[in-house]
Design an enzyme around this catalytic site. Structure first.
Site, PDB file in Angstrom:
ATOM      1  N   SER A 152       0.826  -1.211   0.000  1.00 30.00           N
ATOM      2  CA  SER A 152       0.000   0.000   0.000  1.00 30.00           C
ATOM      3  C   SER A 152       0.860   1.262   0.000  1.00 30.00           C
ATOM      4  CB  SER A 152      -0.906   0.031   1.237  1.00 30.00           C
ATOM      5  OG  SER A 152      -1.801  -1.050   1.253  1.00 30.00           O
TER       6      SER A 152
ATOM      7  N   ASP B 117     -15.215   1.011   9.562  1.00 30.42           N
ATOM      8  CA  ASP B 117     -15.998   1.035   8.332  1.00 30.42           C
ATOM      9  C   ASP B 117     -16.389   2.486   8.099  1.00 30.42           C
ATOM     10  OD1 ASP B 117     -17.934   0.985   6.348  1.00 30.42           O
ATOM     11  OD2 ASP B 117     -18.967  -0.784   7.134  1.00 30.42           O
ATOM     12  N   VAL B 118     -15.830   3.127   7.076  1.00 33.28           N
ATOM     13  CA  VAL B 118     -16.051   4.561   6.886  1.00 33.28           C
ATOM     14  C   VAL B 118     -17.468   4.879   6.426  1.00 33.28           C
ATOM     15  CG1 VAL B 118     -13.643   5.158   6.494  1.00 33.28           C
ATOM     16  CG2 VAL B 118     -15.080   4.475   4.543  1.00 33.28           C
TER      17      VAL B 118
ATOM     18  N   TYR C 272      -9.505   2.773 -15.905  1.00 38.60           N
ATOM     19  CA  TYR C 272      -9.705   3.346 -14.572  1.00 38.60           C
ATOM     20  C   TYR C 272     -11.178   3.660 -14.332  1.00 38.60           C
ATOM     21  CZ  TYR C 272      -7.851   5.484 -10.323  1.00 38.60           C
ATOM     22  OH  TYR C 272      -7.544   5.769  -9.016  1.00 38.60           O
TER      23      TYR C 272
ATOM     24  N   LYS D  53     -12.095   9.924  -8.060  1.00 37.56           N
ATOM     25  CA  LYS D  53     -10.871  10.669  -7.742  1.00 37.56           C
ATOM     26  C   LYS D  53     -11.026  12.149  -8.090  1.00 37.56           C
ATOM     27  CE  LYS D  53      -8.337   7.330  -6.079  1.00 37.56           C
ATOM     28  NZ  LYS D  53      -8.046   7.273  -4.623  1.00 37.56           N
TER      29      LYS D  53
END
Length: 269
Positions: free
Chosen positions: A19, A70-71, A161, A168
């Site tokens: 990551s 958990d967002v 993507y 994003k």
């Protein structure tokens, strides 16, 4: 004496040792930072795969907090920042490295994206930064910093993507609005747009190996970038060296983003 001696922060979103957030964490630790970490909640508590994976990385560097988050759940985010306040009192930085889209929607064309998939991807990939900033504003010191991770697909169309590029784009705009609103509090908000690296997230992107080759051929430096280079840039944006930088999307991609066409030696091929 390290640049981050006495500084404390929370890191959200390390999946494994590949990551980008881990590359930044390694640099922060080397400079003396104390950190807490969250992981995706495990579906089966009897088999805590995500927790074990994170603990293997962060326990050896003295993690002060390790907990699930958990967002999409307000109570989980509240609990993470409550633990941060109890452990550290105040924070100097928050690192946000969270993104997700359902595989069918990510692999498919944007025009065929489902409404539910779009909402889920935006919630986790973009709104989560707002959710963390809401809590962070109360315990970040003046001079504190929030950093998130993005990609060029948020600015330009990157085949493969797909819907994540739209997420994003929203994340980068969110970065700018948060920077404007939190600046008077003395808090900076920035993003890193890294070149392609082999991470768990990138494994879901179509034609990823071709993308790596394009960077080697097209970027001014004629190569991709390394996790260490991105880690150093993250360290910079979270440090006092970047005290005058906010609302910025810093490209760490060997200059690929400036190119409007192929290098001269490739033209006509």
């Amino acid at each position: 004496m390290g640049m981050f001696d006495g500084k404390k922060g929370m890191v959200f979103g390390i999946a494994n040792d590949h990551s980008i957030a881990w590359a930044i964490t390694e640099k922060l630790h080397a400079e003396g930072a104390e950190m807490g970490f969250t992981h995706i909640p495990d579906k089966d508590p009897a088999r805590p795969r995500m927790e074990r994976r994170l603990r293997k990385l962060v326990e050896p560097i003295g993690a002060k907090v390790i907990m699930p988050c958990d967002v999409q759940k307000e109570e989980d985010i509240d609990a993470a920042f409550a633990a941060a306040k109890e452990t550290f009192g105040e924070l100097d930085f928050v690192l946000h490295s969270i993104a997700y889209a359902p595989m069918d929607d990510l692999k498919g064309l944007v025009v065929n994206c489902s409404r539910d998939g779009f909402k889920l991807a935006m919630d986790i990939s973009a709104y989560s930064l707002i959710a963390l900033a809401q809590r962070a504003q109360h315990i970040l010191k003046p001079g504190g910093s929030i950093l998130t991770l993005t990609y060029l697909g948020g600015e330009k169309v990157i085949p493969g993507y797909n819907m994540m590029g739209i997420c994003k784009a929203a994340l980068e705009s969110t970065t700018e609005y948060l920077a404007s609103e939190m600046g008077p509090m003395g808090i900076r908000v920035n993003a890193i747009s890294a070149g392609p690296l082999k991470t768990l997230s990138s494994s879901a992107v179509g034609e990823f190996d071709l993308m790596l080759k394009l960077y080697e051929d097209f970027s001014p430096m004629r190569r991709g970038v390394t996790p260490e280079e991105v880690g150093k840039s993250g360290l910079y944006l979270l440090s006092d060296l970047a005290s005058g930088v906010t609302g910025e999307t810093l490209h760490v991609d060997g200059g690929y983003h400036i190119m409007g066409g192929p290098p001269v030696e490739l033209q006509g091929k």
